[in-house]
Design an enzyme around this catalytic site. Sequence first.
Site, PDB file in Angstrom:
ATOM      1  CG  ASN A   7       3.638   0.268  -4.748  1.00 18.83           C
ATOM      2  OD1 ASN A   7       3.507   0.606  -5.918  1.00 18.83           O
ATOM      3  ND2 ASN A   7       2.632  -0.148  -3.999  1.00 18.83           N
TER       4      ASN A   7
ATOM      5  CB  THR B 150      -6.068 -14.164   4.918  1.00 15.63           C
ATOM      6  OG1 THR B 150      -6.478 -12.902   4.375  1.00 15.63           O
ATOM      7  CG2 THR B 150      -5.425 -14.983   3.807  1.00 15.63           C
TER       8      THR B 150
ATOM      9  CG  ASP C 216       1.576  -8.569  -0.332  1.00 22.31           C
ATOM     10  OD1 ASP C 216       0.434  -8.711  -0.824  1.00 22.31           O
ATOM     11  OD2 ASP C 216       2.066  -7.457  -0.068  1.00 22.31           O
TER      12      ASP C 216
ATOM     13  CB  SER D 131       6.462 -12.224   6.513  1.00 22.17           C
ATOM     14  OG  SER D 131       5.103 -11.976   6.812  1.00 22.17           O
TER      15      SER D 131
HETATM   16  O1  RIB Z   1       0.533  -5.433   0.891  1.00 25.02           O
HETATM   17  C1  RIB Z   1       1.507  -4.542   1.354  1.00 25.02           C
HETATM   18  C2  RIB Z   1       1.877  -3.585   0.286  1.00 25.02           C
HETATM   19  O2  RIB Z   1       0.773  -2.785  -0.011  1.00 25.02           O
HETATM   20  C3  RIB Z   1       2.977  -2.620   0.658  1.00 25.02           C
HETATM   21  O3  RIB Z   1       4.269  -3.121   0.366  1.00 25.02           O
HETATM   22  C4  RIB Z   1       2.624  -1.352  -0.097  1.00 25.02           C
HETATM   23  O4  RIB Z   1       3.474  -1.098  -1.170  1.00 25.02           O
HETATM   24  C5  RIB Z   1       1.191  -1.581  -0.567  1.00 25.02           C
HETATM   25  O5  RIB Z   1       1.141  -1.742  -1.915  1.00 25.02           O
HETATM   26 NA    NA Z   2       7.959  -8.054   7.640  1.00 27.67          NA
END
Ligand code: RIB
Ligand code: NA
Length: 293
Positions: free
Chosen positions: A12, A207, A239, A269
């Site tokens: 995205n 988490t 992520d 992060s």
């Molecule tokens: O997990 C974060 C992500 O969730 C963002 O970068 C956004 O694109 C959504 O998909």
């Molecule tokens: Na960040």
Amino acid sequence: RKPKITVIGSINMDLVTIATRMPMQGETVLGETFRLIPGGKGANQAVAAARLGADVHLIGAVGTDSFGTLLLQHLEKEEIVVDGVKPVTDVETGVATIVISEGDNRIIVVPGANYTLCPDDLERWEEKMATSDICLLQLEIPLPVVERAVAIAKRHGVRVILNPAPAQPLPDTLLDQVDFLTPNEHERDIVLAGRSIKKWTQKFIVTEGKRGVSFQRHGEWVLIPGFHVPVVDTTGAGDTFNGAFAVALSKGMALEEACRYANAAAALSVTKLGAQTGMPTEKELESFLAEKG
Ligand code: RIB
Ligand code: NA
């Protein structure tokens, strides 16, 4: 040997607006900052793993529009192999509208091209998947694609991590097949949809934000504490955890050590604005961990 990781997931463009407060219904407020920042759970997890030294193959889809072009260039700069990213002409690249204010974020994702990915798109990558240490998946692509990916991976004995975000109830067969599920507490409940966690407890790595992550060992929940850092933006923290967790497991770390490693990556992060900004390199992560003892 470098860890080999296949990520199948979303790509995205994040449209990030920072404002001192959220507008109320029907209200307009002035914001401070607007930024276009690469995101998408699949791409984010791919970048997290690549920065930590993994060879990453990303399978996904983008539109043939300006966002798609920018995102592909960006992924290549991160040394991610993108031959598995399908360009689609009639659908826009996925976007996430993110508003950050008062230490909180609100996100609307429009999947666009991500939802054009179909199970058959995976067939030509079977061999690459088969030689990966780990397949890493999320839920911003159609569920049938996730199911096919898991089937292919398991046919070749490849370990699968499924980050069930955004959460939806998952079929038993999928829960039976994956090796690890990495929801937050809220996502865990949605995924299980009232079913007992019992049959799958050993697979769940839950988490819990800055508290850390917990998993079951010998019938007891163990918490691996997170690291306390100054928080700028928590977007993409999960992520980062997942990408780093995949690298840690590929390197042969035991569960506890892998969680600590991934917690540290996630902590770093959140110190910078944007999902991928702040994701550490292997060196940065190692020195952070050494500093923390
Ligand atoms: O997990 C974060 C992500 O969730 C963002 O970068 C956004 O694109 C959504 O998909
Ligand atoms: Na960040």
